[in-house]
Structures are given as C-alpha cells and as structure tokens.
Design a protein around this motif. Structure first.
Motif, PDB file in Angstrom:
ATOM      1  N   ILE A 179      40.440  36.251  -7.076  1.00  0.00           N
ATOM      2  CA  ILE A 179      41.205  37.343  -7.673  1.00  0.00           C
ATOM      3  C   ILE A 179      40.316  38.045  -8.687  1.00  0.00           C
ATOM      4  CG2 ILE A 179      43.305  38.016  -8.904  1.00  0.00           C
ATOM      5  CD1 ILE A 179      44.488  35.296  -8.016  1.00  0.00           C
ATOM      6  N   GLU A 180      40.267  39.360  -8.581  1.00  0.00           N
ATOM      7  CA  GLU A 180      39.516  40.189  -9.517  1.00  0.00           C
ATOM      8  C   GLU A 180      40.502  41.131 -10.188  1.00  0.00           C
ATOM      9  OE1 GLU A 180      35.465  40.224  -6.765  1.00  0.00           O
ATOM     10  OE2 GLU A 180      36.689  42.035  -6.910  1.00  0.00           O
ATOM     11  N   LYS A 181      40.153  41.588 -11.389  1.00  0.00           N
ATOM     12  CA  LYS A 181      41.052  42.479 -12.117  1.00  0.00           C
ATOM     13  C   LYS A 181      40.288  43.699 -12.612  1.00  0.00           C
ATOM     14  CE  LYS A 181      40.368  40.043 -16.427  1.00  0.00           C
ATOM     15  NZ  LYS A 181      40.895  39.817 -17.729  1.00  0.00           N
ATOM     16  N   SER A 182      41.040  44.757 -12.839  1.00  0.00           N
ATOM     17  CA  SER A 182      40.461  45.992 -13.358  1.00  0.00           C
ATOM     18  C   SER A 182      41.432  46.598 -14.356  1.00  0.00           C
ATOM     19  CB  SER A 182      40.209  46.982 -12.220  1.00  0.00           C
ATOM     20  OG  SER A 182      39.828  48.242 -12.739  1.00  0.00           O
ATOM     21  N   THR A 183      40.893  47.222 -15.380  1.00  0.00           N
ATOM     22  CA  THR A 183      41.721  47.951 -16.345  1.00  0.00           C
ATOM     23  C   THR A 183      41.480  49.452 -16.229  1.00  0.00           C
ATOM     24  OG1 THR A 183      40.037  47.606 -18.049  1.00  0.00           O
ATOM     25  CG2 THR A 183      41.877  46.051 -18.009  1.00  0.00           C
ATOM     26  N   SER A 184      40.823  49.871 -15.152  1.00  0.00           N
ATOM     27  CA  SER A 184      40.540  51.291 -14.931  1.00  0.00           C
ATOM     28  C   SER A 184      41.789  52.029 -14.450  1.00  0.00           C
ATOM     29  CB  SER A 184      39.444  51.456 -13.878  1.00  0.00           C
ATOM     30  OG  SER A 184      38.255  50.855 -14.320  1.00  0.00           O
ATOM     31  N   LYS A 185      41.732  53.363 -14.507  1.00  0.00           N
ATOM     32  CA  LYS A 185      42.830  54.184 -13.994  1.00  0.00           C
ATOM     33  C   LYS A 185      42.783  54.292 -12.474  1.00  0.00           C
ATOM     34  CE  LYS A 185      43.573  56.996 -18.091  1.00  0.00           C
ATOM     35  NZ  LYS A 185      43.689  58.346 -18.647  1.00  0.00           N
ATOM     36  N   GLU A 186      41.641  53.991 -11.890  1.00  0.00           N
ATOM     37  CA  GLU A 186      41.453  53.987 -10.441  1.00  0.00           C
ATOM     38  C   GLU A 186      41.087  52.566 -10.017  1.00  0.00           C
ATOM     39  OE1 GLU A 186      41.983  56.668  -8.528  1.00  0.00           O
ATOM     40  OE2 GLU A 186      42.489  57.801 -10.334  1.00  0.00           O
ATOM     41  N   PRO A 187      41.271  52.223  -8.731  1.00  0.00           N
ATOM     42  CA  PRO A 187      40.914  50.864  -8.283  1.00  0.00           C
ATOM     43  C   PRO A 187      39.398  50.696  -8.178  1.00  0.00           C
ATOM     44  CG  PRO A 187      41.770  52.144  -6.452  1.00  0.00           C
ATOM     45  CD  PRO A 187      41.918  52.998  -7.680  1.00  0.00           C
ATOM     46  N   ALA A 188      38.767  50.546  -9.332  1.00  0.00           N
ATOM     47  CA  ALA A 188      37.304  50.424  -9.425  1.00  0.00           C
ATOM     48  C   ALA A 188      36.968  49.500 -10.584  1.00  0.00           C
ATOM     49  CB  ALA A 188      36.682  51.803  -9.635  1.00  0.00           C
ATOM     50  N   ASP A 189      35.687  49.187 -10.707  1.00  0.00           N
ATOM     51  CA  ASP A 189      35.190  48.368 -11.826  1.00  0.00           C
ATOM     52  C   ASP A 189      35.910  47.026 -11.929  1.00  0.00           C
ATOM     53  OD1 ASP A 189      33.478  50.521 -12.549  1.00  0.00           O
ATOM     54  OD2 ASP A 189      35.111  51.444 -13.679  1.00  0.00           O
ATOM     55  N   PHE A 190      36.085  46.373 -10.787  1.00  0.00           N
ATOM     56  CA  PHE A 190      36.733  45.057 -10.790  1.00  0.00           C
ATOM     57  C   PHE A 190      35.782  44.014 -11.355  1.00  0.00           C
ATOM     58  CE2 PHE A 190      39.376  47.233  -7.733  1.00  0.00           C
ATOM     59  CZ  PHE A 190      40.634  46.725  -8.007  1.00  0.00           C
ATOM     60  N   GLU A 191      36.356  43.085 -12.084  1.00  0.00           N
ATOM     61  CA  GLU A 191      35.572  41.966 -12.616  1.00  0.00           C
ATOM     62  C   GLU A 191      36.189  40.662 -12.140  1.00  0.00           C
ATOM     63  OE1 GLU A 191      37.211  41.274 -17.049  1.00  0.00           O
ATOM     64  OE2 GLU A 191      36.209  43.206 -16.777  1.00  0.00           O
ATOM     65  N   PRO A 192      35.368  39.636 -11.912  1.00  0.00           N
ATOM     66  CA  PRO A 192      35.886  38.341 -11.454  1.00  0.00           C
ATOM     67  C   PRO A 192      36.896  37.786 -12.455  1.00  0.00           C
ATOM     68  CG  PRO A 192      33.488  38.394 -11.334  1.00  0.00           C
ATOM     69  CD  PRO A 192      33.912  39.623 -12.074  1.00  0.00           C
ATOM     70  N   VAL A 194      47.608  30.362 -14.943  1.00  0.00           N
ATOM     71  CA  VAL A 194      48.028  30.717 -16.294  1.00  0.00           C
ATOM     72  C   VAL A 194      46.995  31.674 -16.877  1.00  0.00           C
ATOM     73  CG1 VAL A 194      48.540  29.844 -18.599  1.00  0.00           C
ATOM     74  CG2 VAL A 194      49.232  28.539 -16.588  1.00  0.00           C
ATOM     75  N   GLY A 195      47.479  32.818 -17.349  1.00  0.00           N
ATOM     76  CA  GLY A 195      46.591  33.831 -17.921  1.00  0.00           C
ATOM     77  C   GLY A 195      46.125  33.447 -19.313  1.00  0.00           C
ATOM     78  N   ARG A 196      45.009  34.033 -19.672  1.00  0.00           N
ATOM     79  CA  ARG A 196      44.454  33.825 -21.014  1.00  0.00           C
ATOM     80  C   ARG A 196      44.324  35.205 -21.664  1.00  0.00           C
ATOM     81  NH1 ARG A 196      41.719  31.692 -17.173  1.00  0.00           N
ATOM     82  NH2 ARG A 196      40.051  33.216 -17.363  1.00  0.00           N
ATOM     83  N   ASP A 197      45.476  35.789 -22.000  1.00  0.00           N
ATOM     84  CA  ASP A 197      45.490  37.131 -22.572  1.00  0.00           C
ATOM     85  C   ASP A 197      44.794  38.115 -21.635  1.00  0.00           C
ATOM     86  OD1 ASP A 197      46.331  38.867 -24.570  1.00  0.00           O
ATOM     87  OD2 ASP A 197      44.427  38.748 -25.628  1.00  0.00           O
ATOM     88  N   ASP A 198      45.172  38.057 -20.361  1.00  0.00           N
ATOM     89  CA  ASP A 198      44.500  38.827 -19.328  1.00  0.00           C
ATOM     90  C   ASP A 198      45.199  40.157 -19.088  1.00  0.00           C
ATOM     91  OD1 ASP A 198      42.347  37.057 -18.550  1.00  0.00           O
ATOM     92  OD2 ASP A 198      43.946  35.696 -17.975  1.00  0.00           O
ATOM     93  N   HIS A 199      44.463  41.236 -19.286  1.00  0.00           N
ATOM     94  CA  HIS A 199      44.971  42.591 -19.116  1.00  0.00           C
ATOM     95  C   HIS A 199      44.487  43.170 -17.798  1.00  0.00           C
ATOM     96  CE1 HIS A 199      46.396  43.256 -23.349  1.00  0.00           C
ATOM     97  NE2 HIS A 199      45.686  42.146 -23.474  1.00  0.00           N
ATOM     98  N   ALA A 200      45.325  44.000 -17.173  1.00  0.00           N
ATOM     99  CA  ALA A 200      44.944  44.615 -15.900  1.00  0.00           C
ATOM    100  C   ALA A 200      45.788  45.851 -15.632  1.00  0.00           C
ATOM    101  CB  ALA A 200      45.115  43.617 -14.764  1.00  0.00           C
ATOM    102  N   THR A 201      45.247  46.738 -14.827  1.00  0.00           N
ATOM    103  CA  THR A 201      46.016  47.806 -14.190  1.00  0.00           C
ATOM    104  C   THR A 201      46.026  47.575 -12.680  1.00  0.00           C
ATOM    105  OG1 THR A 201      44.048  49.212 -14.221  1.00  0.00           O
ATOM    106  CG2 THR A 201      45.651  49.561 -15.962  1.00  0.00           C
ATOM    107  N   TYR A 202      45.009  46.878 -12.181  1.00  0.00           N
ATOM    108  CA  TYR A 202      44.892  46.534 -10.766  1.00  0.00           C
ATOM    109  C   TYR A 202      44.477  45.082 -10.638  1.00  0.00           C
ATOM    110  CZ  TYR A 202      44.577  51.546  -9.681  1.00  0.00           C
ATOM    111  OH  TYR A 202      44.823  52.891  -9.562  1.00  0.00           O
TER     112      TYR A 202
END
Length: 143
Positions: free
Chosen positions: A74-87, A106-114
C-alpha cells in the motif's frame, strides 16, 4: 471531529483506477460497504487499484477484506492528483482457506488523499478484494 469509515462511496470516496475490469465484479464493489460484492483480478500480477478520498484524511486503522492475496503493498499520496506515491505498508497475508482474509493495519498519524493498493502476488491465478475500510477523520477539504 467525528470518526467515519473514510473508504465508503457514500462518504464521497471513489476508485479512480483499477488494472482489472470485470463488469460483474467492478472496482466500485471495494468501497460499497457490502462484503458480498467484490472486485476481482483477471490473472497476471501485479494488479492495483487507487482510492481517492477527495479530501485530506488521517487514517487511524485500515482494514482490507480479500481472498487469495499473498503479498499486498500500500502506498499513499497527499497530492491533489494521483501522483507522488510513497511506500506505506507491505505485508504477506496468510492464506485462509474458505474464508476472507481480514488484514488490519494501524496507522501512525498517516495522512493521505489517495491510497494505491498493489497486489504483488496471490495464492491462485485470481484474487479478490471484498472491502477496504479506513477509520479516521477528515483533516481538510481539497481546494
């Protein structure tokens, strides 16, 4: 701030990409809240799908219900577009004969838009995802 299941389509979430397509088992089944509906892969691996929250969220707990998934990334991104995913997470799931795999993260204060879910390998030629739920809060709307 109320905690909600951030992954429900009724909360405005949508699946914006899926590498497999089966009209009987569409990717939207992952977020419809019904464990009897599911998205299925169509063979070859890796397979992936991307969930868009349409807002910035903080995930406290993520649950994936699947069948025959061996390795999940699972990768997450905080961008406005589905890009710049990080592991974010990579897990080998246990094979559960005759019942759904129920994997909690369990999340560790994990933020995402995607969130991008990559099924790296499976226990069979096909795998299915019956649901993804994310307990957490909306931090802000996208502008």
């Amino acid at each position: 701030m109320r905690k909600v299941d951030l992954c429900l389509s009724s909360e405005g979430t949508e699946v914006v990409l899926a590498t497999s397509s089966d009209e009987k088992h569409p990717a939207e089944s992952i977020i419809d809240g019904n464990p009897r509906t599911f998205w299925t892969t169509t063979g070859m691996f890796p397979q992936e799908f991307i969930i868009c929250f349409h807002k910035h969220v903080r995930i406290e707990k993520l649950t994936i219900q699947s069948y025959f998934v061996r390795t999940l990334r699972i990768e997450k991104s905080t961008s406005k577009e589905p890009a710049d995913f990080e592991p974010w997470i990579e897990r080998d799931l246990r094979h559960t004969e005759g019942q759904l795999q129920n994997e909690e993260i369990v999340g560790r204060d994990d933020h995402a838009t995607y969130l991008r879910f990559i099924i790296v390998s499976a226990f069979d030629h096909f795998a299915s995802v019956h649901g993804v739920s994310a307990e957490g809060i909306v931090v802000s709307n996208l502008h």
